[in-house]
Design an enzyme around this catalytic site. Structure first.
Site, short mmCIF file in Angstrom:
data_model
loop_
_atom_site.label_atom_id
_atom_site.label_comp_id
_atom_site.label_asym_id
_atom_site.label_seq_id
_atom_site.Cartn_x
_atom_site.Cartn_y
_atom_site.Cartn_z
N HIS A 261 -16.12 -50.17 23.48
CA HIS A 261 -16.29 -50.85 22.25
C HIS A 261 -15.32 -51.67 21.95
O HIS A 261 -14.02 -51.15 22.30
CB HIS A 261 -16.69 -49.57 21.02
CG HIS A 261 -17.27 -50.35 19.91
ND1 HIS A 261 -16.49 -50.78 18.92
CD2 HIS A 261 -18.57 -50.39 19.46
CE1 HIS A 261 -17.39 -51.30 17.79
NE2 HIS A 261 -18.60 -51.14 18.44
N ASP A 318 -25.33 -46.84 21.60
CA ASP A 318 -26.36 -47.20 22.60
C ASP A 318 -26.44 -46.32 23.53
O ASP A 318 -27.67 -46.52 24.41
CB ASP A 318 -26.24 -48.69 22.84
CG ASP A 318 -26.47 -49.58 21.98
OD1 ASP A 318 -27.48 -49.29 20.89
OD2 ASP A 318 -25.78 -50.66 21.90
N1 ACO Z 1 -18.24 -49.67 31.83
C1 ACO Z 1 -17.20 -49.75 32.58
N2 ACO Z 1 -15.88 -50.60 32.41
C2 ACO Z 1 -15.92 -51.15 31.06
C3 ACO Z 1 -17.08 -50.74 30.25
C4 ACO Z 1 -18.10 -50.20 30.34
N3 ACO Z 1 -18.95 -49.86 29.61
N4 ACO Z 1 -16.50 -51.42 28.90
C5 ACO Z 1 -15.47 -52.05 29.36
N5 ACO Z 1 -15.11 -51.89 30.60
C6 ACO Z 1 -13.91 -52.14 30.96
C7 ACO Z 1 -14.16 -53.70 31.67
O1 ACO Z 1 -14.57 -53.81 32.87
C8 ACO Z 1 -12.46 -54.08 31.69
O2 ACO Z 1 -11.96 -53.92 32.76
P1 ACO Z 1 -10.70 -54.68 33.24
O3 ACO Z 1 -9.66 -54.54 32.29
O4 ACO Z 1 -10.47 -53.90 34.35
O5 ACO Z 1 -11.28 -56.09 33.72
C9 ACO Z 1 -12.04 -53.47 30.30
O6 ACO Z 1 -12.90 -52.24 30.14
C10 ACO Z 1 -12.14 -54.37 29.10
O7 ACO Z 1 -13.47 -54.85 28.79
P2 ACO Z 1 -13.84 -56.02 28.02
O8 ACO Z 1 -15.44 -56.07 28.27
O9 ACO Z 1 -13.11 -57.22 28.14
O10 ACO Z 1 -13.43 -55.47 26.54
P3 ACO Z 1 -14.25 -55.45 25.23
O11 ACO Z 1 -13.55 -55.22 24.12
O12 ACO Z 1 -14.81 -57.10 25.11
O13 ACO Z 1 -15.52 -54.75 25.22
C11 ACO Z 1 -17.68 -54.05 25.20
C12 ACO Z 1 -16.28 -54.32 24.35
C13 ACO Z 1 -18.23 -55.62 25.20
C14 ACO Z 1 -18.75 -53.77 24.12
C15 ACO Z 1 -17.56 -53.43 26.55
O14 ACO Z 1 -17.18 -52.19 26.17
C16 ACO Z 1 -19.09 -53.58 27.19
O15 ACO Z 1 -19.23 -54.41 27.75
N6 ACO Z 1 -19.60 -52.34 27.10
C17 ACO Z 1 -20.96 -52.13 27.75
C18 ACO Z 1 -21.87 -52.69 26.75
C19 ACO Z 1 -22.13 -51.89 25.61
O16 ACO Z 1 -22.48 -50.68 25.56
N7 ACO Z 1 -22.31 -52.73 24.46
C20 ACO Z 1 -22.63 -52.04 23.21
C21 ACO Z 1 -21.45 -51.76 22.47
S1 ACO Z 1 -22.04 -51.18 20.92
C22 ACO Z 1 -22.89 -52.42 19.90
O17 ACO Z 1 -22.90 -53.35 20.11
C23 ACO Z 1 -24.13 -51.77 19.06
#
Ligand code: ACO
Length: 382
Positions: A261, A318
């Site tokens: 998140h 989620d």
């Molecule tokens: N699984 C594995 N690795 C993850 C996950 C995950 N669910 N989420 C983040 N990471 C990792 C990324 O790969 C990244 O790694 P890196 O630095 O080695 O490249 C790092 O963590 C940062 O991730 P970002 O996506 O850049 O961070 P952000 O702050 O944008 O993340 C997000 C927020 C988009 C929600 C992300 O955690 C994600 O994509 N999660 C999966 C989708 C999800 O569950 N969304 C629902 C959110 S709740 C809602 O909207 C109701």
């Protein structure tokens, strides 16, 4: 040479406004609506009461809640035109149809934009009430079934289930649906709420804003994550395969949907509440849902060990919703549509608050392309 400006990618860490609606404490894993703890609201309140709280900024007294319920019930029905529109697109993606229907609701409103707060609350009530009716109709038509009219003897969440399933849910299912609606009602400046505010900062009407919110909610990084999570569980199939699947996914740099998140760097309190319901539904669930429960618990344990404390990646709202929605009889293709139905109140509350001190959103981008290129006529281009 000019100095490069600092870009906050994804507006990470940028404040866009001041608000009294919702506090997300991402370090402590706490969530408050208008100052009230989400745990208290989920346990003791109702979705209707939470809607009142979010819209008016205070908990209602008995008379206020009764009046509010009356208004909500009075707005549940949808027009024949809207039904025809939904029927025409019954095979399309459910959230696409809901979004299109949201645009169409505004046609029934002679004056979609209003600067008056009382009028906007009336519009919000219309949106909050009609959206579940539309969502249920979409769900029915997807299964080749007839649309069911709302039943005014039922509360908001149980009426939604009734219109979708075709029979009145028992107390336990009504409570769970209500809790799901409460937990999805609001979450400060997430992508869909921000999209709503951007649209409405142009003084576009509230329907246009909610339509923009629904558009932003669709993606798997936001409201589509619950669907992606349950599809992953289906792919895992046997709970015994969970750890190998997660191991391979992470090694392949694939994200596990339902984890991580932007704001929470610890356990999402909504996920914590939903997790308690997995235990409650186990005894009455069939093999498929019980498998999903086992997979989700094994995945949760492994992800926390691997990425929880070290990377701040914890379960979000989620992750556990899928098995619970399925238990309630809500099919996968309807998950984000249900999420959107609950979130209408959050989007509307934010618009109403933002319009009190509206400022057009117009950020900048740093142009890094070329300038003053010579124009070549098309005949001379290679
Ligand atoms: N699984 C594995 N690795 C993850 C996950 C995950 N669910 N989420 C983040 N990471 C990792 C990324 O790969 C990244 O790694 P890196 O630095 O080695 O490249 C790092 O963590 C940062 O991730 P970002 O996506 O850049 O961070 P952000 O702050 O944008 O993340 C997000 C927020 C988009 C929600 C992300 O955690 C994600 O994509 N999660 C999966 C989708 C999800 O569950 N969304 C629902 C959110 S709740 C809602 O909207 C109701």
């Amino acid at each position: 040479m000019t100095e490069q400006v600092e870009i906050k990618e994804g507006l990470d860490g940028v404040y866009i406004t001041r608000s009294t609606i919702c506090k997300v404490d991402g370090q402590q894993g706490k969530l408050y609506y208008r100052g009230y703890k989400i745990e208290d609201l989920a346990e003791k309140s109702s979705y209707e009461e939470v809607c009142f709280l979010l819209l008016y900024g205070k908990l209602p007294n008995k008379t206020e809640l009764e009046d509010f319920n009356k208004k909500l019930k009075g707005e549940r029905k949808i027009s024949e035109n809207l039904k025809m529109l939904i029927k025409g697109f019954s095979t399309a993606n459910t959230l696409d149809v809901l979004r299109t229907a949201m645009s169409a609701i505004s046609y029934d409103d002679n004056q979609p934009y209003s600067a008056d707060e009382t009028e906007n609350i009336e519009k919000a009530i219309r949106i909050i009430s009609k959206t579940p009716t539309i969502a249920a109709a979409i769900g029915r038509l997807k299964q080749g079934k007839e649309i069911i009219e709302p039943d005014d003897s039922l509360g908001h969440a149980e009426n939604f289930l009734y219109m979708l399933i075709g029979s009145k849910p028992d107390k336990e299912k009504s409570k769970l649906m209500d809790v799901m609606f409460i937990l999805h009602a609001e979450h400060s400046s997430n992508a869909s709420t921000f999209a709503t505010l951007v649209a409405c900062s142009t003084l576009a009407d509230i329907y246009a804003g909610v339509t923009a919110g629904m558009a932003a909610l669709k993606g798997p990084l936001h409201g589509g994550a619950d669907e992606a999570a349950i599809r992953m569980m289906r792919e895992i199939g046997n709970p015994e395969n969970t750890e190998t699947y997660i191991e391979e996914a992470l090694a392949g740099k694939r994200k596990i949907m339902g984890f991580g998140h932007r704001v929470y760097k610890t356990y999402d309190p909504r996920a914590r509440i939903l997790k308690t319901y997995l235990d409650k539904i186990k005894a009455n669930s069939g093999e498929e849902i019980n498998n999903f429960i086992s997979i989700s618990l094994r995945a949760e344990k492994m992800m926390i060990e691997k990425l929880g404390k070290s990377h701040g990646i914890w379960p979000n709202v989620d992750f556990f919703s899928g098995p619970l929605y399925l238990y309630l009889g809500i099919r996968i293709e309807l998950f984000d549509t249900v999420f959107a139905s609950a979130r209408t109140v959050g989007w509307c509350s934010h618009v109403i608050e933002y319009w009190k001190n509206n400022k057009l959103f117009r950020p900048l981008e740093e142009y890094i392309g070329e300038l003053d290129l010579g124009y070549t006529p098309i005949e001379e281009r290679t």
